[in-house]
Design an enzyme around this catalytic site. Structure first.
Site, PDB file in Angstrom:
ATOM      1  N   GLY A 183      -5.203 -36.015 -51.725  1.00 43.37           N
ATOM      2  CA  GLY A 183      -4.926 -36.842 -53.333  1.00 43.37           C
ATOM      3  C   GLY A 183      -5.245 -38.250 -53.042  1.00 43.37           C
ATOM      4  O   GLY A 183      -5.189 -39.133 -54.039  1.00 43.37           O
ATOM      5  N   ARG A 196     -10.608 -24.609 -54.935  1.00 43.94           N
ATOM      6  CA  ARG A 196     -11.209 -23.719 -54.888  1.00 43.94           C
ATOM      7  C   ARG A 196     -12.029 -22.839 -55.766  1.00 43.94           C
ATOM      8  O   ARG A 196     -11.917 -24.029 -56.737  1.00 43.94           O
ATOM      9  CB  ARG A 196      -9.217 -22.955 -55.626  1.00 43.94           C
ATOM     10  CG  ARG A 196      -8.407 -22.651 -55.365  1.00 43.94           C
ATOM     11  CD  ARG A 196      -8.523 -21.009 -54.468  1.00 43.94           C
ATOM     12  NE  ARG A 196      -8.030 -20.311 -54.874  1.00 43.94           N
ATOM     13  CZ  ARG A 196      -8.059 -19.346 -53.742  1.00 43.94           C
ATOM     14  NH1 ARG A 196      -8.710 -19.062 -52.810  1.00 43.94           N
ATOM     15  NH2 ARG A 196      -8.125 -18.318 -54.388  1.00 43.94           N
ATOM     16  N   ASN A 211     -16.438 -33.011 -60.816  1.00 43.93           N
ATOM     17  CA  ASN A 211     -16.068 -32.852 -59.729  1.00 43.93           C
ATOM     18  C   ASN A 211     -16.596 -33.433 -58.715  1.00 43.93           C
ATOM     19  O   ASN A 211     -17.171 -33.746 -59.249  1.00 43.93           O
ATOM     20  CB  ASN A 211     -16.092 -31.080 -59.163  1.00 43.93           C
ATOM     21  CG  ASN A 211     -15.876 -30.842 -57.408  1.00 43.93           C
ATOM     22  OD1 ASN A 211     -14.671 -31.365 -57.251  1.00 43.93           O
ATOM     23  ND2 ASN A 211     -16.526 -30.991 -57.253  1.00 43.93           N
ATOM     24  N   HIS A 237     -18.047 -34.385 -55.510  1.00 45.79           N
ATOM     25  CA  HIS A 237     -18.402 -33.645 -53.873  1.00 45.79           C
ATOM     26  C   HIS A 237     -19.279 -34.289 -52.733  1.00 45.79           C
ATOM     27  O   HIS A 237     -19.622 -35.423 -53.547  1.00 45.79           O
ATOM     28  CB  HIS A 237     -19.996 -32.906 -54.103  1.00 45.79           C
ATOM     29  CG  HIS A 237     -20.264 -31.663 -53.041  1.00 45.79           C
ATOM     30  ND1 HIS A 237     -19.421 -31.148 -52.489  1.00 45.79           N
ATOM     31  CD2 HIS A 237     -21.541 -31.600 -52.679  1.00 45.79           C
ATOM     32  CE1 HIS A 237     -20.384 -30.484 -52.090  1.00 45.79           C
ATOM     33  NE2 HIS A 237     -21.566 -31.345 -51.491  1.00 45.79           N
TER      34      HIS A 237
END
Ligand code: GRF
Length: 195
Positions: free
Chosen positions: A12, A90, A106, A108
């Protein structure tokens, strides 16, 4: 006030930077940190930052749609308007990404569209790329392929290993993600490009 939920699976470090960036002058605030992995290091870090946490192990559900229905319910209850995936490992089905269309992003660890998927740093090194980096993108049903919201570039140096490059890219992630979140929370989806 825009509520931000952050989904994690591991340490995290991106979540920490996102939470810390949501100061009083920010249009958003963190409402939930949720992990699909019990005991993920990021849960303790979120608690230390005073953010509500939840664990929702995907293995406790009979299938992906059941897991995602529970996830949606938790996010709605928490008041999430934006969802930041930050090391969330996930794959989300189109059922989920369509329900939350335009509200999920997100980070990446590659300069998409190069190197979607895994082992991005090893692939950049093997290809002899002079540059690598990270991308914040909207999450759609197509893995690592949604509209780009921001990118940050870093050099690949001689002798880099996937580990040394990952460490350099992670620092860029910590710079990029909070700036993109602030922009998107402010209603601006103009892609942000950092050197
Ligand atoms: C980062 O490298 C990110 O690019 C990838 O997973 C890692 C998350 O690290 N999606 P952390 O859990 O935020 O420290």
């Amino acid at each position: 006030m825009i509520g931000v939920a952050i989904l994690i699976s591991g340490g995290g470090s991106n979540m920490v930077e996102l939470v810390r960036s949501m100061t009083s002058d920010h249009p958003a605030r963190p409402v939930l940190v949720l992990s699909n992995v019990f005991g993920a290091g990021g849960l303790e870090r979120a608690r230390a930052l005073g953010v509500p946490t939840s664990v929702m192990e995907h293995s406790a559900f009979p299938n992906r749609p059941a897991f995602e229905a529970a996830l949606t319910s938790a996010l709605e209850t928490a008041g999430a308007d934006l969802i930041c995936l930050a090391g969330f490992m996930r794959v989300l089905t189109s059922g989920f990404t369509e329900r939350w269309a335009g509200q999920i992003m997100n980070i990446h660890p590659s300069l998409l569209p190069k190197y979607p998927g895994l082992r991005t740093h090893a692939r950049a090194i093997a290809a002899g790329d002079a540059e690598a980096g990270c991308t914040v993108h909207e999450v759609t049903a197509d893995l690592d392929a949604g509209p780009i919201l921001g990118q940050a570039r870093v050099p690949v140096t001689n002798g880099d290993t996937p580990q040394t490059l990952a460490a350099r890219v992670l620092k860029a992630e910590h710079r990029l993600y909070p700036q993109v979140l602030r922009r998107v929370a402010g209603g601006d989806r103009t892609p942000l490009y950092l050197g």
